[in-house]
Design a protein around this motif. Structure first.
Motif, mmCIF file in Angstrom:
data_model
loop_
_atom_site.group_PDB
_atom_site.id
_atom_site.type_symbol
_atom_site.label_atom_id
_atom_site.label_comp_id
_atom_site.label_asym_id
_atom_site.label_seq_id
_atom_site.Cartn_x
_atom_site.Cartn_y
_atom_site.Cartn_z
ATOM 1 N N LEU A 189 0.833 -1.206 0.000
ATOM 2 C CA LEU A 189 0.000 0.000 0.000
ATOM 3 C C LEU A 189 0.865 1.253 0.000
ATOM 4 O O LEU A 189 0.637 2.184 -0.769
ATOM 5 N N ALA A 190 1.863 1.269 0.885
ATOM 6 C CA ALA A 190 2.734 2.438 1.000
ATOM 7 C C ALA A 190 3.514 2.680 -0.286
ATOM 8 O O ALA A 190 3.626 3.816 -0.758
ATOM 9 N N ALA A 191 4.058 1.613 -0.863
ATOM 10 C CA ALA A 191 4.822 1.752 -2.106
ATOM 11 C C ALA A 191 3.932 2.227 -3.247
ATOM 12 O O ALA A 191 4.363 3.015 -4.105
ATOM 13 N N SER A 192 2.684 1.777 -3.257
ATOM 14 C CA SER A 192 1.753 2.181 -4.304
ATOM 15 C C SER A 192 1.410 3.658 -4.192
ATOM 16 O O SER A 192 1.296 4.360 -5.208
ATOM 17 N N VAL A 193 1.240 4.145 -2.974
ATOM 18 C CA VAL A 193 1.027 5.577 -2.759
ATOM 19 C C VAL A 193 2.254 6.358 -3.232
ATOM 20 O O VAL A 193 2.136 7.345 -3.970
ATOM 21 N N LEU A 194 3.414 5.909 -2.831
ATOM 22 C CA LEU A 194 4.659 6.591 -3.189
ATOM 23 C C LEU A 194 4.844 6.676 -4.697
ATOM 24 O O LEU A 194 5.365 7.669 -5.224
ATOM 25 N N SER A 195 4.387 5.647 -5.415
ATOM 26 C CA SER A 195 4.591 5.592 -6.866
ATOM 27 C C SER A 195 3.879 6.720 -7.602
ATOM 28 O O SER A 195 4.193 6.995 -8.765
ATOM 29 N N HIS A 196 2.922 7.371 -6.933
ATOM 30 C CA HIS A 196 2.208 8.484 -7.559
ATOM 31 C C HIS A 196 2.908 9.817 -7.316
ATOM 32 O O HIS A 196 2.438 10.857 -7.797
ATOM 33 N N PHE A 197 4.039 9.769 -6.612
ATOM 34 C CA PHE A 197 4.739 11.012 -6.279
ATOM 35 C C PHE A 197 6.219 11.013 -6.669
ATOM 36 O O PHE A 197 6.816 12.071 -6.775
#
Length: 280
Positions: A189-197
């Motif tokens: 989840l955290a990595a997926s959020v980060l991938s948008h930034f």
């Protein structure tokens, strides 16, 4: 600490702290929306008492793991379970946690202090006193810290811009309220959020996760990203009792329920489109 060290630490913890949306199957009288409403309220309480983001995410983890150990929990005691989880989390994370009386008061005095203490013992026993998971927010903060570090910088000193971090946390907050977020490991989840930034290459480097490993979550997260994007940038909140360098770490609330309605509309549209494609 290298990205490899971070990855190994998180993976080891994930093996000891299990969560799953199958918890809903154990409680026929409880609907996923009830979990959403409860967690949304806990976010509000967290802001009211200027609690840290990690405190809320610990409470969320405790709640979901506790419910996984139980069967046929009555929906009428969900608020008691939720506020007790936040009470435990605040004692784990906060230098000055809210007092027991404050926790009882915030339930509109629906529950007495003694009831919270009794539930606290039940939850602690059910969790086996395992109270230190890597949460989705702790993973995200680690990843963003690693992604923002200079070669010679100290991991313990914040390196990332607060305003960007706040945008990330709003997206993660919205996602965690949805029951299907439990389909994914917190680090995913955290990595997926980060991938948008940040760039995908950086995400893979700091998380130890390949694009293939995160893509299902990234795809699921797309409607959440779209909804958050329509609202513009979130501001870093000011709290008179919080130091400037810590204000981005305080859990804040926004109208997540309305945002989720928008997300669900997008999900329904996607389903309709898929059905029409299959029909043709």
């Amino acid at each position: 600490m290298t990205p490899e060290d971070v990855w190994r630490k998180i993976v080891v913890k994930e093996q000891n702290y299990r969560h799953s949306k199958s918890l809903m199957q154990k409680h026929p009288s409880i609907e996923p929306r009830m979990r959403t409403i409860l967690l949304d309220w806990l976010i509000e309480v967290s802001e009211e008492y200027t609690l840290h983001r990690q405190t809320f995410y610990l409470a969320q983890d405790y709640f979901d793991r506790f419910m996984l150990t139980q069967t046929n929990v009555d929906k009428n005691i969900l608020q008691l379970i939720g506020i007790t989880c936040l009470f435990i989390a605040s004692k784990m994370e906060e230098a000055y946690p809210p007092k027991l009386a404050q926790m009882a008061y915030i339930t509109a005095e629906t529950y007495y202090e003694e009831e919270i203490l009794q539930m606290e013992l039940i939850i602690l026993k059910a969790l086996g006193w395992n109270l230190c998971p890597e949460t989705a927010i702790s993973c995200l903060k680690l990843y963003f810290q690693l992604a923002s570090m200079n070669t010679n910088s100290d991991l313990l000193e914040p390196q990332f811009p607060q305003d960007v971090y706040v945008q990330m946390t709003r997206l993660l907050d919205l996602c965690i309220l949805h029951i299907n977020s439990l389909d994914f490991q917190y680090r995913v989840l955290a990595a997926s959020v980060l991938s948008h930034f940040v760039e995908q290459e950086t995400v893979e480097k700091v998380s130890g996760l390949s694009k293939d490993a995160t893509q299902p979550c990234v795809n699921w997260m797309a409607p959440f990203v779209e909804t958050v994007g329509l609202l513009g940038r979130a501001a870093v909140r000011e709290f008179s009792s919080v130091k400037t360098e810590d204000k981005h770490n305080i859990q804040t609330h926004t109208d997540y329920m309305s945002m989720l309605v928008s997300v669900l509309r997008t999900f329904n549209l996607i389903i309709c489109l898929k059905m029409s494609l299959f029909a043709t």
